[in-house]
Design an enzyme around this catalytic site. Structure first.
Site, PDB file in Angstrom:
ATOM      1  N   PHE A 160       0.919  -1.271   0.194  1.00 30.18           N
ATOM      2  CA  PHE A 160       0.174  -0.014   0.131  1.00 30.18           C
ATOM      3  C   PHE A 160       0.787   1.239   0.115  1.00 30.18           C
ATOM      4  O   PHE A 160       2.087   1.114   0.179  1.00 30.18           O
ATOM      5  CB  PHE A 160      -0.884  -0.021   1.036  1.00 30.18           C
ATOM      6  CG  PHE A 160      -0.344   0.033   2.489  1.00 30.18           C
ATOM      7  CD1 PHE A 160       0.127  -0.725   3.325  1.00 30.18           C
ATOM      8  CD2 PHE A 160      -0.494   1.476   3.263  1.00 30.18           C
ATOM      9  CE1 PHE A 160       0.817  -0.571   4.433  1.00 30.18           C
ATOM     10  CE2 PHE A 160       0.294   1.659   4.450  1.00 30.18           C
ATOM     11  CZ  PHE A 160       0.830   0.567   5.085  1.00 30.18           C
ATOM     12  N   TYR A 194       3.019  -4.474   8.826  1.00 31.56           N
ATOM     13  CA  TYR A 194       2.631  -3.425   9.694  1.00 31.56           C
ATOM     14  C   TYR A 194       2.239  -4.077  11.141  1.00 31.56           C
ATOM     15  O   TYR A 194       2.096  -3.109  12.062  1.00 31.56           O
ATOM     16  CB  TYR A 194       1.486  -2.806   9.104  1.00 31.56           C
ATOM     17  CG  TYR A 194       2.421  -1.521   8.238  1.00 31.56           C
ATOM     18  CD1 TYR A 194       2.586  -0.358   9.066  1.00 31.56           C
ATOM     19  CD2 TYR A 194       2.911  -1.620   7.249  1.00 31.56           C
ATOM     20  CE1 TYR A 194       3.276   0.627   8.334  1.00 31.56           C
ATOM     21  CE2 TYR A 194       3.685  -1.088   6.477  1.00 31.56           C
ATOM     22  CZ  TYR A 194       3.950   0.091   6.945  1.00 31.56           C
ATOM     23  OH  TYR A 194       4.658   1.290   6.331  1.00 31.56           O
ATOM     24  N   ALA A 207       9.894  -2.605   0.818  1.00 29.88           N
ATOM     25  CA  ALA A 207       8.245  -2.781   0.306  1.00 29.88           C
ATOM     26  C   ALA A 207       7.401  -2.482   1.415  1.00 29.88           C
ATOM     27  O   ALA A 207       7.480  -3.014   2.510  1.00 29.88           O
ATOM     28  CB  ALA A 207       8.175  -4.274  -0.202  1.00 29.88           C
ATOM     29  N   LYS A 208       6.575  -1.654   0.802  1.00 29.68           N
ATOM     30  CA  LYS A 208       5.441  -1.155   1.881  1.00 29.68           C
ATOM     31  C   LYS A 208       4.153  -2.401   2.001  1.00 29.68           C
ATOM     32  O   LYS A 208       3.259  -2.180   1.516  1.00 29.68           O
ATOM     33  CB  LYS A 208       4.985   0.082   1.759  1.00 29.68           C
ATOM     34  CG  LYS A 208       4.465   0.990   2.830  1.00 29.68           C
ATOM     35  CD  LYS A 208       4.142   2.367   2.405  1.00 29.68           C
ATOM     36  CE  LYS A 208       3.258   3.099   3.310  1.00 29.68           C
ATOM     37  NZ  LYS A 208       3.638   2.972   4.772  1.00 29.68           N
ATOM     38  N   VAL A 209       4.476  -3.442   2.767  1.00 27.48           N
ATOM     39  CA  VAL A 209       3.584  -4.604   2.905  1.00 27.48           C
ATOM     40  C   VAL A 209       2.635  -4.401   3.762  1.00 27.48           C
ATOM     41  O   VAL A 209       3.186  -4.273   5.059  1.00 27.48           O
ATOM     42  CB  VAL A 209       4.735  -6.135   2.948  1.00 27.48           C
ATOM     43  CG1 VAL A 209       3.871  -7.018   2.792  1.00 27.48           C
ATOM     44  CG2 VAL A 209       5.944  -5.868   2.035  1.00 27.48           C
TER      45      VAL A 209
END
Ligand code: PMP
Length: 315
Positions: free
Chosen positions: A34, A160, A154-156
């Site tokens: 995202f 989070y 990587a904004k995985v």
């Protein structure tokens, strides 16, 4: 009336109508990546300035390629779609935009191949995330996930959980934010922010190899510091105790903007108040965000919110 809106399965709709099934792969396994994008409202010219949208989509594409998620639309199409979504929603206040590329099929089994992908995006109002007058941080007992486990750049979505554990620990211990160390004990970043210290007039920030997300605000602040104030940034590893003896410290992020860190582990940083360089960078950054700096107009997509009876258009 302004309303929260989504772009979902190829159409624009009220947020409430954009729903996914409970078997969706991304929900079962966190198989999604995202972006968080801000729209900053400027009341003087009644414009929402979307910040560095293209750079956010470029990072999303890099996350997708690491994860093997398909992203059918081009960067320009994604930027146009985002501006249209924000215009249609009609908000005249700061907004947050959340694009997500995700494994959309309803199927069991953790894997990245042979699962269908989709893209969605939504917009909602969003004010200040951290206290602009300065925050108190703790060094987290949770380590920042190493690139060899889940790629930090990587904004995985599933990653989070690491941030959420650290943030909750910090808040429940009476702090405002966590500072995470990586496996080797170096300062990595906050739960949703990159970190900078200032020593002898120079900015120092951890390099990407210390398991940070390569922040877009981080890069913007490095550029502003260099081009506006002639301040150099050194990217190198930082020890935990070096933060305690820094002259100044701040965090950067889409949600957090540029926020002074005034205390870490109950040790005041510098004077215990936002430092002078931090304040100057903060002011210049906010001018850039709100379209008040012609030089940085290239970072912005201006959007005029759609009002009743009129078409929402890019300004
Ligand atoms: N690190 C993490 C873990 C984050 O979630 C964020 C917020 N996206 C950042 C750093 C800052 O990145 P950016 O400036 O691109 O928002």
């Amino acid at each position: 009336m302004p309303q929260r809106m989504a772009y979902f399965q190829g159409s624009f709709m009220p947020l409430e109508d954009a729903t996914i099934g409970i078997l969706t792969h991304a929900f079962l396994y966190g198989t999604a990546c995202f972006e968080g994008v801000r729209g900053n409202w400027n009341a003087d010219d009644e414009t929402l300035y979307l910040f560095r949208v293209k750079e956010h989509y470029q990072r999303l594409r890099r996350s997708c390629s690491i994860l093997r998620i398909g992203l059918a639309l081009s960067d320009d199409q994604l930027c146009d779609l985002t501006a249209e979504l924000v215009a249609k929603a009609g908000f005249t206040e700061d907004v947050y935009i959340r694009p997500i590329a995700y494994k959309s099929e309803e199927v069991i089994g953790p894997r990245m191949h042979d699962v269908a992908d989709d893209f969605l995006c939504f917009v909602m109002p969003f004010g200040a995330y951290l206290d602009d007058s300065g925050i108190r941080c703790m060094t987290s007992t949770w380590r920042r996930v190493d690139d060899l486990g889940i790629p930090a750049r990587a904004k995985v979505n599933g990653l989070y959980i690491n941030s959420a554990l650290a943030k909750t620990e910090a808040l429940e211990n009476g702090f405002d934010e966590a500072i995470m160390l990586d496996d080797r004990g170096h300062i990595s970043e906050g739960s949703g922010e990159n970190i900078f210290i200032i020593r002898d007039g120079k900015l120092i920030t951890p390099p990407p190899s210390d398991n940070i997300l390569e922040g877009i605000t981080r890069e913007s602040v490095i550029t502003l510091a260099r081009d506006e104030f002639g301040i150099q940034t050194i990217e190198r590893s930082i020890d935990r105790s070096e933060v305690y003896v820094a002259d100044e410290c701040f965090m950067t992020g889409t949600a957090a903007h540029l926020t002074a860190v005034i205390d870490v582990d109950r040790r005041p940083i510098g004077t215990g108040l936002p430092g002078e360089i931090t304040k100057r960078l903060h002011e210049r950054y906010h001018d850039a965000l709100h379209g008040r700096e012609e030089k940085y107009a290239k970072w912005l997509i201006p959007v005029k919110p759609q009002v009743a009876g009129k078409q929402g258009v890019k300004a």
